[in-house]
Enzyme design. Sequence first.
Site, mmCIF file in Angstrom:
data_model
loop_
_atom_site.group_PDB
_atom_site.id
_atom_site.type_symbol
_atom_site.label_atom_id
_atom_site.label_comp_id
_atom_site.label_asym_id
_atom_site.label_seq_id
_atom_site.Cartn_x
_atom_site.Cartn_y
_atom_site.Cartn_z
ATOM 1 N N GLU A 173 -4.173 7.062 -5.661
ATOM 2 C CA GLU A 173 -4.293 6.268 -6.904
ATOM 3 C C GLU A 173 -5.599 6.603 -7.606
ATOM 4 O O GLU A 173 -6.616 6.763 -6.916
ATOM 5 C CB GLU A 173 -4.256 4.775 -6.573
ATOM 6 C CG GLU A 173 -2.905 4.351 -6.015
ATOM 7 C CD GLU A 173 -2.862 2.871 -5.619
ATOM 8 O OE1 GLU A 173 -3.875 2.168 -5.779
ATOM 9 O OE2 GLU A 173 -1.811 2.437 -5.139
ATOM 10 N N HIS B 46 -0.821 -0.230 -9.887
ATOM 11 C CA HIS B 46 -1.438 -1.130 -8.893
ATOM 12 C C HIS B 46 -1.983 -2.399 -9.577
ATOM 13 O O HIS B 46 -3.197 -2.600 -9.651
ATOM 14 C CB HIS B 46 -2.552 -0.406 -8.113
ATOM 15 C CG HIS B 46 -2.910 -1.121 -6.826
ATOM 16 N ND1 HIS B 46 -3.360 -0.473 -5.697
ATOM 17 C CD2 HIS B 46 -2.890 -2.444 -6.492
ATOM 18 C CE1 HIS B 46 -3.597 -1.355 -4.740
ATOM 19 N NE2 HIS B 46 -3.313 -2.560 -5.203
ATOM 20 N N ARG C 74 0.842 -1.194 0.000
ATOM 21 C CA ARG C 74 0.000 0.000 0.000
ATOM 22 C C ARG C 74 0.883 1.252 0.000
ATOM 23 O O ARG C 74 1.862 1.337 0.748
ATOM 24 C CB ARG C 74 -0.898 0.020 1.245
ATOM 25 C CG ARG C 74 -2.049 -0.964 1.196
ATOM 26 C CD ARG C 74 -3.051 -0.637 0.087
ATOM 27 N NE ARG C 74 -4.187 -1.537 0.042
ATOM 28 C CZ ARG C 74 -4.278 -2.630 -0.714
ATOM 29 N NH1 ARG C 74 -3.273 -2.999 -1.498
ATOM 30 N NH2 ARG C 74 -5.380 -3.363 -0.706
HETATM 31 C C1 DGY Z 1 -5.514 -6.353 -2.784
HETATM 32 O O1 DGY Z 1 -6.059 -7.429 -3.041
HETATM 33 O O2 DGY Z 1 -5.493 -5.871 -1.659
HETATM 34 C C2 DGY Z 1 -4.929 -5.630 -3.954
HETATM 35 O O3 DGY Z 1 -3.949 -4.741 -3.579
HETATM 36 C C3 DGY Z 1 -6.009 -4.920 -4.705
HETATM 37 O O4 DGY Z 1 -6.448 -3.827 -3.964
#
Ligand code: DGY
Length: 328
Positions: A269, A288, A240
């Site tokens: 994002e 991402h 994150r």
């Molecule tokens: C998750 O599965 O947490 C990925 O980062 C998608 O948000």
Amino acid sequence: MSVERKQVLVFRALPEDLLARIAAQHEVVVADPRRPEQQGRFRDALATAQGLIGSSVKLGAAELAGAGRLEVISSISVGVDNYDLALLKRRGIRLCHTPGVLTETTADTVFALVMACSRRLVELSSLVREGRWTRHIGEELFGWDVHGKTLGILGFGRIGQAVARRAALGFGMPVLYHDPFEVALPELVGRARRANLDEVLSSADIVACTLPLTGETRGLMDQRAFAAMKPGAVFVNGSRGAIVQEAALLAALDSGHLRAAGLDVFAVEPLPPDSPLRCHPKVTALPHVGSATHETRRAMAELATHNLLRALAGERPAAAFDLSGIAD
Ligand code: DGY
């Protein structure tokens, strides 16, 4: 026996067959609040929804204030930082997520960033693509070996462990990991060792972050943490963006202290067009996509659908997020 048909709000596109599976049992509204034209429908449906399924939308106290009938949120993600966990616990709303099915794919992405940064793959590929490969390259474009380097992993959950296996077993990299728990993996005996944060940062040549975003990890990678990393080290973030203080990372790259950074996630994002990280010469940035393969996104959607239907039926879902340890 007739089973109650409940109200379900699907807030992210689901494959048709899974949507049909939910619609066979419940009343379904599909509305993605990230699309301005669907926001009104989303708000209306939220007011009566008993089940939500989707991802990548913040659903905190303000957003859920009008969702008085909500019983279940089934997130198509492993991360649960978009939700106010204390609020869900207080209100008795069940939260489900999708651990396990995305582990290997996300670890592949993290390791791809490790390789891309160390061997300068994106930079060298653009040289070819843009017609700038006009003579044999010299030292100024050489990369940096990955094999034999020490990999530091912040967070040793499923994804961190899968990254460690790739590094230790595939690339002969000694692994140091930082995690509240000691994890005994037979295949990594003698190859991976738990250490405190300072030791991981100061000893690793490459640091990869696979931590969940929590109150404790938010902003963890700050100026002090980057300064503690080895000169010339590489930093990769696959979990994150908010774990990293981006200004501190930029300063560490610009000063020459860090060699490069590979980032799949950002504090905001999509990454704003004016973010200095977007075109930074030392940054390999991805939008991402940690789990973004056809197979894995399908598996996540299937697991989330299963979780939703089981939880709405009052049965045990395969992957409920345990809220019992969350402070009220
Ligand atoms: C998750 O599965 O947490 C990925 O980062 C998608 O948000």
